[in-house]
Structure formats: C-alpha cells, structure tokens
Design a protein around this motif. Structure first.
Motif, mmCIF file in Angstrom:
data_model
loop_
_atom_site.group_PDB
_atom_site.id
_atom_site.type_symbol
_atom_site.label_atom_id
_atom_site.label_comp_id
_atom_site.label_asym_id
_atom_site.label_seq_id
_atom_site.Cartn_x
_atom_site.Cartn_y
_atom_site.Cartn_z
ATOM 1 N N ARG A 291 0.778 -1.235 0.000
ATOM 2 C CA ARG A 291 0.000 0.000 0.000
ATOM 3 C C ARG A 291 0.811 1.287 0.000
ATOM 4 O O ARG A 291 0.391 2.300 0.529
ATOM 5 C CB ARG A 291 -0.980 0.010 1.168
ATOM 6 C CG ARG A 291 -1.996 -1.085 1.062
ATOM 7 C CD ARG A 291 -3.013 -1.035 2.168
ATOM 8 N NE ARG A 291 -4.129 -1.891 1.828
ATOM 9 C CZ ARG A 291 -5.207 -1.488 1.178
ATOM 10 N NH1 ARG A 291 -5.342 -0.253 0.813
ATOM 11 N NH2 ARG A 291 -6.161 -2.336 0.892
ATOM 12 N N TYR A 292 1.982 1.289 -0.612
ATOM 13 C CA TYR A 292 2.690 2.547 -0.797
ATOM 14 C C TYR A 292 2.183 3.270 -2.035
ATOM 15 O O TYR A 292 2.248 4.488 -2.112
ATOM 16 C CB TYR A 292 4.203 2.324 -0.894
ATOM 17 C CG TYR A 292 4.837 2.202 0.461
ATOM 18 C CD1 TYR A 292 5.132 3.333 1.214
ATOM 19 C CD2 TYR A 292 5.118 0.960 1.013
ATOM 20 C CE1 TYR A 292 5.688 3.228 2.460
ATOM 21 C CE2 TYR A 292 5.680 0.847 2.250
ATOM 22 C CZ TYR A 292 5.965 1.985 2.975
ATOM 23 O OH TYR A 292 6.515 1.871 4.221
ATOM 24 N N LYS B 138 -1.121 3.398 -4.982
ATOM 25 C CA LYS B 138 -2.526 3.035 -5.166
ATOM 26 C C LYS B 138 -2.710 2.040 -6.305
ATOM 27 O O LYS B 138 -3.604 1.199 -6.267
ATOM 28 C CB LYS B 138 -3.331 4.301 -5.431
ATOM 29 C CG LYS B 138 -4.816 4.125 -5.328
ATOM 30 C CD LYS B 138 -5.526 5.453 -5.378
ATOM 31 C CE LYS B 138 -7.009 5.268 -5.156
ATOM 32 N NZ LYS B 138 -7.711 6.543 -5.119
ATOM 33 N N ALA C 105 -4.676 -2.567 5.322
ATOM 34 C CA ALA C 105 -3.799 -1.589 5.957
ATOM 35 C C ALA C 105 -3.320 -2.055 7.337
ATOM 36 O O ALA C 105 -2.204 -1.742 7.740
ATOM 37 C CB ALA C 105 -4.525 -0.253 6.072
ATOM 38 N N LYS C 106 -4.132 -2.814 8.036
ATOM 39 C CA LYS C 106 -3.750 -3.283 9.366
ATOM 40 C C LYS C 106 -2.678 -4.370 9.316
ATOM 41 O O LYS C 106 -1.957 -4.587 10.281
ATOM 42 C CB LYS C 106 -4.969 -3.818 10.115
ATOM 43 C CG LYS C 106 -5.970 -2.747 10.461
ATOM 44 C CD LYS C 106 -7.151 -3.314 11.204
ATOM 45 C CE LYS C 106 -8.153 -2.222 11.535
ATOM 46 N NZ LYS C 106 -9.343 -2.754 12.220
ATOM 47 N N VAL D 134 -0.153 -4.558 7.016
ATOM 48 C CA VAL D 134 1.043 -4.137 6.280
ATOM 49 C C VAL D 134 2.309 -4.326 7.106
ATOM 50 O O VAL D 134 3.353 -4.716 6.578
ATOM 51 C CB VAL D 134 0.892 -2.667 5.825
ATOM 52 C CG1 VAL D 134 2.193 -2.100 5.331
ATOM 53 C CG2 VAL D 134 -0.156 -2.567 4.743
ATOM 54 N N ARG E 33 -2.418 -8.111 -2.476
ATOM 55 C CA ARG E 33 -2.546 -6.850 -1.752
ATOM 56 C C ARG E 33 -3.183 -7.103 -0.384
ATOM 57 O O ARG E 33 -4.171 -7.820 -0.275
ATOM 58 C CB ARG E 33 -3.398 -5.873 -2.567
ATOM 59 C CG ARG E 33 -3.400 -4.464 -2.014
ATOM 60 C CD ARG E 33 -3.997 -3.530 -3.051
ATOM 61 N NE ARG E 33 -4.308 -2.224 -2.512
ATOM 62 C CZ ARG E 33 -3.546 -1.149 -2.661
ATOM 63 N NH1 ARG E 33 -2.420 -1.243 -3.329
ATOM 64 N NH2 ARG E 33 -3.906 0.012 -2.160
#
Length: 123
Positions: free
Chosen positions: A11-12, A14, A70-71, A73, A67
């Motif tokens: 997630r660096y 999009k 966010a939690k 990563v 992918r």
C-alpha cells in the motif's frame, strides 16, 4: 515478487502503474541500487524510495500473496524512515498555507515586491 507489485501490495502506491512509473523514474532503490520495475524483492532487502517529498526507508520482512489490508502491512515490512522526514513534510504543509490561501489567484504587485525582498534578505 517484483518490486512494483510489492510496493502496491504493501500500500505505498494506489496502483501498480504508479509503482512502475516511480521505478522507471529512478525513485526506488534496493540495497542502494536504482532498480527497474521487474527487479525481484527478497526478505531482508532494504528499500529506499521517494514518495510525496519523503524519503522512505523500509525493510522487507516477508512477501505477501496479494494486496493486504492496511492493518496487516506491518507484517510484511519494517519502516525505518527517520522521524525528521515526516516533520519536514509537516512544516512544508504549514508554510504553503501560511501566506496565501488556495484559489486566491496570482500575487499582486505588492505581494511580488514582498517576495523579492524576502529572498534578497536571505541571500
């Protein structure tokens, strides 16, 4: 796993296209070397990248299958970015908003003179 896919997965970026473009422009380094988007990433690689005027330094811990949320990563990377990088970004944000509000148009003649005087004093 390819570097562009890895940066998208953690997630660096999009999209993978944005990650690929950053690699082609030379914004991504692995172990100090500028890399192409097809370069493979392995655990314990040191990645340096320039994104939004911040020089990120991350260490690859593991490779995700796809992918991740966010939690999750932090399972796949360790962020070694110095705190000063984020402080500089914060100061830059305040400096832009201080003088002129967005959408007020071009500087007036008086504004231009004040800007020129400011630069003359700092030289």
């Amino acid at each position: 796993m390819r570097i562009d896919k890895y940066l998208w997965c953690v997630r660096y970026y999009k999209t993978r296209t944005l990650a690929t473009t950053a690699c082609k422009k030379g914004h991504i380094r692995i172990n100090g070397e500028i890399v192409k988007p097809s370069r493979d990433v392995y655990p314990q690689d040191q990645i340096e990248m320039r994104l939004n005027q911040i020089n990120y330094k991350i260490t690859v811990n593991d490779l995700p299958e796809s992918r991740v949320g966010a939690k999750l990563v932090d399972i796949y990377r360790t962020d070694n970015t110095p705190k000063e990088q984020f402080d500089t970004q914060e100061l830059l944000k305040y400096s832009k908003d201080y003088y002129r509000k967005k959408g007020t148009g071009r500087p007036t003649k008086k504004d231009r003179r004040d800007i020129d005087d400011f630069y003359d004093e700092n030289e």
